[in-house]
Design an enzyme around this catalytic site. Structure first.
Site, PDB file in Angstrom:
ATOM      1  N   LYS A  11       0.844  -1.199   0.000  1.00  0.00           N
ATOM      2  CA  LYS A  11       0.000   0.000   0.000  1.00  0.00           C
ATOM      3  C   LYS A  11       0.877   1.247   0.000  1.00  0.00           C
ATOM      4  CE  LYS A  11       0.779   1.711   4.285  1.00  0.00           C
ATOM      5  NZ  LYS A  11       1.324   3.051   4.581  1.00  0.00           N
ATOM      6  N   ALA A  99      10.622  -2.852   5.632  1.00  0.00           N
ATOM      7  CA  ALA A  99      10.658  -1.625   6.457  1.00  0.00           C
ATOM      8  C   ALA A  99      10.609  -0.387   5.566  1.00  0.00           C
ATOM      9  CB  ALA A  99      11.904  -1.605   7.337  1.00  0.00           C
ATOM     10  N   ALA A 100       9.583  -0.353   4.731  1.00  0.00           N
ATOM     11  CA  ALA A 100       9.524   0.667   3.681  1.00  0.00           C
ATOM     12  C   ALA A 100       8.371   1.652   3.822  1.00  0.00           C
ATOM     13  CB  ALA A 100       9.424  -0.015   2.319  1.00  0.00           C
ATOM     14  N   MET A 102       5.275   0.614   3.452  1.00  0.00           N
ATOM     15  CA  MET A 102       4.312   0.117   2.470  1.00  0.00           C
ATOM     16  C   MET A 102       3.475  -1.032   3.022  1.00  0.00           C
ATOM     17  SD  MET A 102       6.574   0.333  -1.030  1.00  0.00           S
ATOM     18  CE  MET A 102       5.121   0.285  -2.098  1.00  0.00           C
ATOM     19  N   ASP A 139      -2.635  -1.533  10.588  1.00  0.00           N
ATOM     20  CA  ASP A 139      -2.823  -1.520   9.135  1.00  0.00           C
ATOM     21  C   ASP A 139      -3.447  -2.812   8.599  1.00  0.00           C
ATOM     22  OD1 ASP A 139      -1.891   1.025   8.654  1.00  0.00           O
ATOM     23  OD2 ASP A 139       0.136   0.406   8.108  1.00  0.00           O
TER      24      ASP A 139
END
Length: 288
Positions: A11, A99-100, A102, A139
């Site tokens: 996402k 660990a972005a 997203m 999330d």
């Protein structure tokens, strides 16, 4: 059915606002969430062991394979909640940057809910899965739902929205790690000078106006990350200079995405990002 495969889509946040820090330490947010075409692949198999065990196989050595992994925790939660005796083996092929910002871990956990629901015939509704998923991570309910959504509360209050008009994305994750905890601890929501026009973006989505969407792209977490990690602003500037309609950091970072009208335009700006030497993880994709 003894084996199934699911895709877990990443996402981005088209807009991210933090309203306040609650007394319980959580932050109240107002965000526009959007799935994109980068995905992990998860394969689920019944192990044949009648011990309710969870076994996780990974293709990335840097990821934990036990209780620290959201995939493992989601599978264990479902096994416990539904009293499953059959053991499950899960293989995760990781394609979303780690660990972005997203929701890579959250979307993998969401795929567990869908995958095990189907594999074991649990007959959970979407809402039942989301109600369980929030215990894994804020999330996760959104990732279970997917698509375009307004996310409120701590992320668990979701309102489905119309998909944005077709567009292409250049996504780049800098070669740095950003701690989500650090970002939120150093964000002072009560001192923010401006807030994203999330309501206006909702209206732009309802009108199908790409221009209205990109003109309102804003992420208040950049007030922390850009100061600490200037590479984020540099990548945004490169993308805009190379033709992006707008560019933004996703989540708590450090991934940056630019929005383009055509795939050709997105591909044309890729060399400049590569030449910067700031990242090796670069993707051209689209909204899902």
């Amino acid at each position: 059915m003894d084996q199934i495969t699911r895709k877990a889509y990443a996402k981005i946040n088209l807009g991210l606002d933090v309203i306040r820090r609650r007394p319980d330490g959580y932050h109240e947010v107002k965000m526009i969430m959007q799935t994109v075409g980068i995905c992990d692949i998860l394969t689920f198999r019944k192990s044949g062991r009648q011990d309710g065990s969870v076994t996780l196989f990974l293709d990335k050595k840097e990821l934990p394979c036990g209780k620290e992994n959201l995939v493992y925790r989601a599978a264990e939660l479902l096994t416990r909640t539904h009293g499953l005796r059959d053991g499950v083996e899960i293989t995760l092929e990781k394609r979303i940057p780690i660990a972005a910002g997203m929701a890579g871990g959250s979307t993998d956990a969401a795929a567990v809910f869908h995958g095990m629901n189907e594999l074991f015939g649990l007959s959970m509704s979407l809402q039942e899965m989301k109600d369980l998923g929030v215990g894994i991570g804020a999330d996760v309910p959104y990732c279970i739902q997917g698509g375009t959504a307004l996310s409120e509360g701590i992320g668990e209050i979701l309102t489905a929205l119309p998909s944005p008009p077709a567009a292409y994305l250049l996504i780049a994750k800098p070669d740095i790690s950003v701690s989500t905890k650090f970002v939120y601890e150093n964000l002072h929501a009560d001192r923010l000078q401006s807030h994203p026009d999330i309501d206006g973006m909702v209206q732009a989505l309802e009108r199908g106006s790409l221009e209205g969407i990109v003109s309102r792209m804003e992420n208040v977490l950049e007030t922390v990350t850009v100061r600490e990690y200037p590479v984020i602003q540099t990548l945004k500037d490169i993308m805009r200079r190379e033709g992006a309609l707008n560019a933004l950091m996703s989540g708590s970072g450090p991934t940056v995405f630019g929005v383009y009208k055509t795939r050709e335009a997105a591909e044309a700006s890729r060399p400049a990002v590569e030449k910067s030497g700031m990242t090796k993880e670069i993707f051209v994709t689209e909204f899902v």
